[in-house]
Write a protein that holds these residues in place. Structure first.
Motif, PDB file in Angstrom:
ATOM      1  N   PHE A  37      -3.330   5.295 -12.805  1.00 42.01           N
ATOM      2  CA  PHE A  37      -3.207   4.950 -11.395  1.00 42.01           C
ATOM      3  C   PHE A  37      -4.022   3.684 -11.152  1.00 42.01           C
ATOM      4  O   PHE A  37      -4.838   3.301 -11.982  1.00 42.01           O
ATOM      5  N   ARG A  38      -3.804   3.042 -10.016  1.00 42.88           N
ATOM      6  CA  ARG A  38      -4.610   1.871  -9.675  1.00 42.88           C
ATOM      7  C   ARG A  38      -4.889   1.848  -8.188  1.00 42.88           C
ATOM      8  O   ARG A  38      -4.157   2.424  -7.393  1.00 42.88           O
ATOM      9  N   GLN A  39      -5.972   1.167  -7.856  1.00 36.97           N
ATOM     10  CA  GLN A  39      -6.370   1.059  -6.454  1.00 36.97           C
ATOM     11  C   GLN A  39      -6.935  -0.317  -6.183  1.00 36.97           C
ATOM     12  O   GLN A  39      -7.925  -0.718  -6.789  1.00 36.97           O
ATOM     13  N   ALA A  40      -6.283  -1.020  -5.287  1.00 37.35           N
ATOM     14  CA  ALA A  40      -6.749  -2.340  -4.857  1.00 37.35           C
ATOM     15  C   ALA A  40      -7.630  -2.161  -3.623  1.00 37.35           C
ATOM     16  O   ALA A  40      -7.501  -1.176  -2.896  1.00 37.35           O
ATOM     17  N   PRO A  41      -8.515  -3.106  -3.362  1.00 37.08           N
ATOM     18  CA  PRO A  41      -9.397  -3.003  -2.199  1.00 37.08           C
ATOM     19  C   PRO A  41      -8.614  -2.820  -0.901  1.00 37.08           C
ATOM     20  O   PRO A  41      -7.650  -3.539  -0.644  1.00 37.08           O
ATOM     21  N   GLY A  42      -9.001  -1.821  -0.117  1.00 40.04           N
ATOM     22  CA  GLY A  42      -8.349  -1.569   1.153  1.00 40.04           C
ATOM     23  C   GLY A  42      -7.023  -0.843   1.071  1.00 40.04           C
ATOM     24  O   GLY A  42      -6.361  -0.636   2.092  1.00 40.04           O
ATOM     25  N   LYS A  43      -6.635  -0.463  -0.147  1.00 41.58           N
ATOM     26  CA  LYS A  43      -5.360   0.232  -0.314  1.00 41.58           C
ATOM     27  C   LYS A  43      -5.575   1.611  -0.917  1.00 41.58           C
ATOM     28  O   LYS A  43      -6.609   1.887  -1.514  1.00 41.58           O
ATOM     29  N   GLU A  44      -4.561   2.455  -0.786  1.00 45.85           N
ATOM     30  CA  GLU A  44      -4.632   3.775  -1.378  1.00 45.85           C
ATOM     31  C   GLU A  44      -4.384   3.695  -2.884  1.00 45.85           C
ATOM     32  O   GLU A  44      -3.749   2.767  -3.373  1.00 45.85           O
ATOM     33  N   ARG A  45      -4.892   4.707  -3.572  1.00 47.13           N
ATOM     34  CA  ARG A  45      -4.645   4.788  -5.007  1.00 47.13           C
ATOM     35  C   ARG A  45      -3.149   5.040  -5.229  1.00 47.13           C
ATOM     36  O   ARG A  45      -2.559   5.904  -4.585  1.00 47.13           O
ATOM     37  N   GLU A  46      -2.570   4.295  -6.167  1.00 49.93           N
ATOM     38  CA  GLU A  46      -1.142   4.425  -6.395  1.00 49.93           C
ATOM     39  C   GLU A  46      -0.829   4.694  -7.865  1.00 49.93           C
ATOM     40  O   GLU A  46      -1.560   4.283  -8.760  1.00 49.93           O
ATOM     41  N   PHE A  47       0.273   5.366  -8.058  1.00 51.22           N
ATOM     42  CA  PHE A  47       0.738   5.714  -9.388  1.00 51.22           C
ATOM     43  C   PHE A  47       1.209   4.478 -10.134  1.00 51.22           C
ATOM     44  O   PHE A  47       1.853   3.589  -9.553  1.00 51.22           O
ATOM     45  N   VAL A  48       0.902   4.429 -11.436  1.00 54.01           N
ATOM     46  CA  VAL A  48       1.362   3.334 -12.292  1.00 54.01           C
ATOM     47  C   VAL A  48       2.301   3.867 -13.370  1.00 54.01           C
ATOM     48  O   VAL A  48       3.437   3.421 -13.486  1.00 54.01           O
ATOM     49  N   ALA A  49       1.809   4.808 -14.167  1.00 56.13           N
ATOM     50  CA  ALA A  49       2.600   5.332 -15.277  1.00 56.13           C
ATOM     51  C   ALA A  49       2.016   6.663 -15.734  1.00 56.13           C
ATOM     52  O   ALA A  49       0.838   6.939 -15.507  1.00 56.13           O
TER      53      ALA A  49
END
Length: 125
Positions: A37-49
């Protein structure tokens, strides 16, 4: 104590590649689903693979399909994320996660039990 330790992050130019690794310690995850998963500043954690226990079933976010490849080495209790053709929008903290065995490869954060501390990936334009 169960630990997932990510490595391989760093700074790369757009179009470049990085390979992330996630080493598990404290228990074997050979029968578990492993995900990134990944999380950018100010964003929710999101699925990658994510990848199932046997490695023959994978799931990717649309944003990374064709560019990222997830794989695992059960003997080493390690999962990898090969990232090619990186874009500035891929910049984020990347997290490894482990979830219990299922008949499908999940993409929701709630379906994963163990999490690593994250490794930063920064893609410059």
């Amino acid at each position: 104590q169960v630990q997932l330790v990510e490595s391989g992050g760093g700074l790369v130019q757009a179009g470049g590649s990085l390979r992330l690794s996630c080493a598990a310690a404290g228990r074997t995850f050979s029968s578990w689903t492993m995900g990134w998963f990944r999380q950018a500043p100010g964003k929710e954690r999101e699925f990658v693979a994510a990848i199932n226990w046997s490695g023959d079933n994978t799931n990717y976010a649309d944003s990374v399909k064709g560019r990222f490849t997830i794989s695992r080495d059960k003997a080493k209790n390690t999962v990898y994320l090969q990232m090619n053709s990186l874009k500035p929008e891929d910049t984020a903290a990347y997290y490894c996660a482990a979830g219990p065995p299922r008949y499908y490869v999940p993409h929701r954060t709630s379906e994963y039990v163990y999490w690593g501390q994250g490794t930063q990936v920064t893609v410059s334009s």
